[in-house]
Structures are given as structure tokens and as C-alpha cells.
Design a protein around this motif. Structure first.
Motif, PDB file in Angstrom:
ATOM      1  N   LEU A   1       0.680  -1.400  -0.448  1.00  0.00           N
ATOM      2  CA  LEU A   1       0.061   0.021   0.027  1.00  0.00           C
ATOM      3  C   LEU A   1       0.817   1.101   0.408  1.00  0.00           C
ATOM      4  O   LEU A   1       0.724   2.358  -1.179  1.00  0.00           O
ATOM      5  CB  LEU A   1      -1.251  -0.069   1.310  1.00  0.00           C
ATOM      6  N   LEU A   2       2.466   1.299   0.752  1.00  0.00           N
ATOM      7  CA  LEU A   2       2.705   2.014   0.605  1.00  0.00           C
ATOM      8  C   LEU A   2       3.663   2.192  -0.344  1.00  0.00           C
ATOM      9  O   LEU A   2       3.690   3.922  -0.885  1.00  0.00           O
ATOM     10  CB  LEU A   2       3.323   2.216   2.218  1.00  0.00           C
ATOM     11  N   ASP A   3       3.271   1.999  -0.780  1.00  0.00           N
ATOM     12  CA  ASP A   3       4.170   1.608  -2.267  1.00  0.00           C
ATOM     13  C   ASP A   3       3.166   1.920  -3.201  1.00  0.00           C
ATOM     14  O   ASP A   3       4.423   3.121  -3.820  1.00  0.00           O
ATOM     15  CB  ASP A   3       5.186   0.175  -2.916  1.00  0.00           C
ATOM     16  N   GLU A   4       2.481   2.392  -2.600  1.00  0.00           N
ATOM     17  CA  GLU A   4       0.759   2.406  -4.587  1.00  0.00           C
ATOM     18  C   GLU A   4       1.310   4.110  -4.026  1.00  0.00           C
ATOM     19  O   GLU A   4       0.938   5.296  -4.585  1.00  0.00           O
ATOM     20  CB  GLU A   4       0.384   1.726  -3.854  1.00  0.00           C
ATOM     21  N   LEU A   5       1.058   4.003  -2.639  1.00  0.00           N
ATOM     22  CA  LEU A   5       1.521   6.201  -2.290  1.00  0.00           C
ATOM     23  C   LEU A   5       1.928   6.497  -2.567  1.00  0.00           C
ATOM     24  O   LEU A   5       1.962   7.972  -2.987  1.00  0.00           O
ATOM     25  CB  LEU A   5       0.832   5.926  -0.585  1.00  0.00           C
ATOM     26  N   LEU A   6       3.171   5.961  -2.801  1.00  0.00           N
ATOM     27  CA  LEU A   6       4.480   6.789  -2.679  1.00  0.00           C
ATOM     28  C   LEU A   6       4.557   6.932  -4.764  1.00  0.00           C
ATOM     29  O   LEU A   6       5.351   8.048  -4.957  1.00  0.00           O
ATOM     30  CB  LEU A   6       5.953   6.416  -2.749  1.00  0.00           C
ATOM     31  N   LYS A   7       3.808   6.423  -4.603  1.00  0.00           N
ATOM     32  CA  LYS A   7       3.606   6.574  -6.596  1.00  0.00           C
ATOM     33  C   LYS A   7       2.688   7.623  -6.294  1.00  0.00           C
ATOM     34  O   LYS A   7       2.756   8.087  -7.938  1.00  0.00           O
ATOM     35  CB  LYS A   7       3.188   5.416  -7.032  1.00  0.00           C
ATOM     36  N   VAL A   8       1.944   8.286  -5.774  1.00  0.00           N
ATOM     37  CA  VAL A   8       1.256   9.746  -6.131  1.00  0.00           C
ATOM     38  C   VAL A   8       1.901  10.950  -6.190  1.00  0.00           C
ATOM     39  O   VAL A   8       2.188  10.843  -4.455  1.00  0.00           O
ATOM     40  CB  VAL A   8      -0.051   9.338  -6.067  1.00  0.00           C
ATOM     41  N   ALA A   9       2.510  11.362  -6.174  1.00  0.00           N
ATOM     42  CA  ALA A   9       2.857  12.443  -5.682  1.00  0.00           C
ATOM     43  C   ALA A   9       2.209  13.715  -4.927  1.00  0.00           C
ATOM     44  O   ALA A   9       2.978  14.079  -3.500  1.00  0.00           O
ATOM     45  CB  ALA A   9       2.514  13.661  -7.134  1.00  0.00           C
ATOM     46  N   ASN A  10       0.771  13.403  -4.513  1.00  0.00           N
ATOM     47  CA  ASN A  10      -0.302  14.109  -3.561  1.00  0.00           C
ATOM     48  C   ASN A  10       0.153  13.188  -1.997  1.00  0.00           C
ATOM     49  O   ASN A  10       0.421  14.167  -1.153  1.00  0.00           O
ATOM     50  CB  ASN A  10      -0.761  14.788  -3.739  1.00  0.00           C
ATOM     51  N   PHE A  11       1.064  12.922  -2.710  1.00  0.00           N
ATOM     52  CA  PHE A  11       0.825  11.439  -0.833  1.00  0.00           C
ATOM     53  C   PHE A  11       2.118  11.262  -0.690  1.00  0.00           C
ATOM     54  O   PHE A  11       2.545  10.941   0.450  1.00  0.00           O
ATOM     55  CB  PHE A  11       0.087  10.320  -1.064  1.00  0.00           C
TER      56      PHE A  11
END
Length: 318
Positions: A159-169
Motif C-alpha cells: 500500500l505504501l509503495d502505491e501511495l509513494l507513486k502518487v505525488a500528492n501522497f
């Protein structure tokens, strides 16, 4: 997931199952609730299992207020229930599972396989400890989380890996991770004081649970230090919480005998004999000693024989 990758993971699952079975074998059934089938209804057992699983998940994310002993909810009065929080736990667990399913459904193929592996790893390891049929005196314990946590952290890492791919997160993830490390460091430091000695350990437990076991252990700790009056005080507190727990009567009997009240100590040993449990042999032996001191040798011999029936190891002391 290709066949080779799947084969590489099989040993981990085998190890998980073997570890769980070893834990099942090593946990004592002593001090459990006896006939668990009759003690709790099917709905109550489902609630306890769901509550236990939710607690494991919550403690994985927020490991605070850790104690040594988590007792089962007792029903000391006829018709008494186990509490609404346990009965609502299956509904809460369903909502958690729905969230897990939605994440799985909306993710890509590679993520799904890795996510599913983490969930299965957690489920296989924790499934033996959710207490639908308990096999020990504790409802649950943090030590049984160590291996299952690998599965949970696999899922969290994904989940964290996916969130790190989103600039805002991205910045938020870094900030929360840093904050989490600081919080956990503070909690660890605070918890270290709890483990200073047996007294601080069990004092922390009685502040956060109404189970009799911590009161008994605290009484034993004071007794070993020679503070018999304080020990009796905590044994009395344990009896007040749960008058149907035979072990606390045995240790209170020893303490009362230590201060010279042989008659009342005998009453406590007889309560253990009448109630049952793993200390019946020891209680017969202690009552036999009291009979011997009083000159009632025939009664003493009868109790010593009974002690040998329940606990052949008593032969070494008789």
C-alpha cells in the motif's frame, strides 16, 4: 505468479503451519475455561474469535497498552453475557474484510498476487490463535503476532509503495512514517519500565484488565519477597474478582499458613480440592502437612495418598 515463484514460497507456508502446531502443543490447557463448548454459546464464540482477530490487527498497527495477560470475559452470574463489544466484533470484522476486498478488487494483477500472499501468510499463522476453541488461559497474546505480522507488513508495504507513486501522497507518507518511528520509540521506552521486575509487570496488568490471574501473580511476587501481608491482599483481590478460580485459593492458603492461620489455610486448600484443577494434588499435600502438624496422622496419610494419585511427583517430598 509463475510456478517457480510459487514453489519457493511453499516452505514458508509449511514452516508457518509447523510453528503453529508446535505452539498448540506447547500451550497448556490448564486454567482454561474447562468445557468451553458449554461455557460460551456459538454466537459468543464467534464474537470472541472476531474480537481476537481485530485486536491482533489493531495491535499490529498501534501496539500500545501492552500487558502480560489478556483474560477471557467471565460470566460469573447465571444469564450474564460477555459484553456488547464482543458481539459486535463480527460486524466490524466484516467491514474490515470488505475494505480488504475492495483494495484487492481495484488493484493490478501483480499487486493482487502479492497482496493475496501477505493475507494468506497472516491468515495461516494467526488462524490457530483466534480462540474459537481456546486451549489456554489467555484470550490472546502479542507473542503470537510475531510471525503473522510478516504478512500484515507485506500488505502495508504494498500500500505504501502505491501511495509513494502518487505525488500528492509522497510527502505525507514520509512524514507519517517518521512520526510513527518517533511514537514507537517513545512507547518502547515507556514499556521498558513495565518490564523492570515481576511486580511492575503485574501491576501494569491489573490496571488494564479485570482478570484474576495478574492479581494472583502479583501476590506470588510479593510472597517470594517475604511481604506476606501484601501478598494476601492481592490474593484476596483475585478472589473478589473471580471466586471460581482455584489456583488463587491455593496460593492464598500457602500465604495464610505462613502467617500462622492454619485453620483458614486448610479451608483454602479444601476449596482447591473441591473445585479441581491442576493443583489438587498439591492441595492434598498441603492439607496433609496441616493434619500431620495437628497430630492427625491417619488423615495426613490419606491426604498424602491422594496427593500421589493426582501428582506422583509429590512422592519425592513425602
Amino acid at each position: 505468479m509463475n510456478r517457480k515463484a510459487l514453489l519457493l514460497k511453499i516452505p514458508y507456508f509449511i514452516g508457518s503451519v509447523l510453528t503453529g502446531l508446535a505452539s498448540l502443543d506447547s500451550r497448556s490447557v490448564v486454567d482454561s475455561l474447562g468445557d468451553f463448548t458449554d461455557y460460551y454459546s456459538f454466537i459468543e464464540k464467534a464474537g470472541l474469535s472476531a474480537f481476537t482477530l481485530i485486536r491482533y490487527l489493531w495491535k499490529a498497527l498501534a501496539p500500545g497498552e501492552l500487558i502480560t495477560y489478556y483474560g477471557y470475559p467471565m460470566k460469573l452470574e447465571e444469564g450474564e453475557g460477555i459484553g456488547l463489544v464482543y458481539l459486535l466484533s463480527p460486524l466490524i470484522l466484516m467491514l474490515v474484510l470488505l475494505g480488504v476486498y475492495l483494495i484487492y478488487k481495484k488493484s493490478g494483477k501483480t499487486f493482487r498476487k502479492q497482496w493475496l500472499f501477505g493475507l494468506l501468510f497472516f491468515t495461516v499463522n494467526i488462524g490457530l490463535y483466534i480462540n474459537f476453541t481456546p486451549f489456554g488461559p489467555t484470550m490472546w497474546a502479542e507473542r503470537y503476532m510475531y510471525l503473522p505480522l510478516i504478512g500484515i507488513f507485506i500488505c502495508l508495504s504494498l500500500l505504501l509503495d502505491e501511495l509513494l507513486k502518487v505525488a500528492n501522497f509522497k510527502n505525507a507518507v514520509y512524514a507519517l512514517t517518521a512520526l510513527g518511528l518517533v511514537v514507537f520509540a517513545v512507547l518502547s521506552r515507556k514499556q521498558s519500565y513495565v518490564w523492570k521486575n515481576r511486580i511492575s509487570l503485574w501491576e501494569n496488568s491489573i490496571k488494564r484488565t479485570n482478570a484474576v490471574y495478574p492479581w494472583m501473580e502479583l501476590g506470588k511476587a510479593y510472597s517470594q519477597r517475604g511481604n506476606i501481608d501484601k501478598a494476601i491482599e492481592y490474593f484476596n483481590g483475585g478472589v473478589a474478582l473471580n471466586p471460581y478460580f482455584p489456583k488463587v485459593y491455593y496460593f492464598r492458603g500457602l500465604a495464610i499458613k505462613e502467617v500462622g492461620d492454619r485453620a483458614y489455610a486448610k479451608v483454602d486448600f479444601e476449596r482447591v480440592i473441591k473445585t479441581g484443577g491442576d493443583l489438587v494434588g498439591e492441595a492434598y499435600y498441603e492439607r496433609g502437612l496441616l493434619y500431620e502438624e495437628a497430630g492427625r496422622l491417619d488423615s495426613a496419610l490419606v491426604d498424602y495418598d491422594s496427593a500421589l494419585v493426582y501428582n506422583p511427583e509429590s512422592l519425592a517430598r513425602i
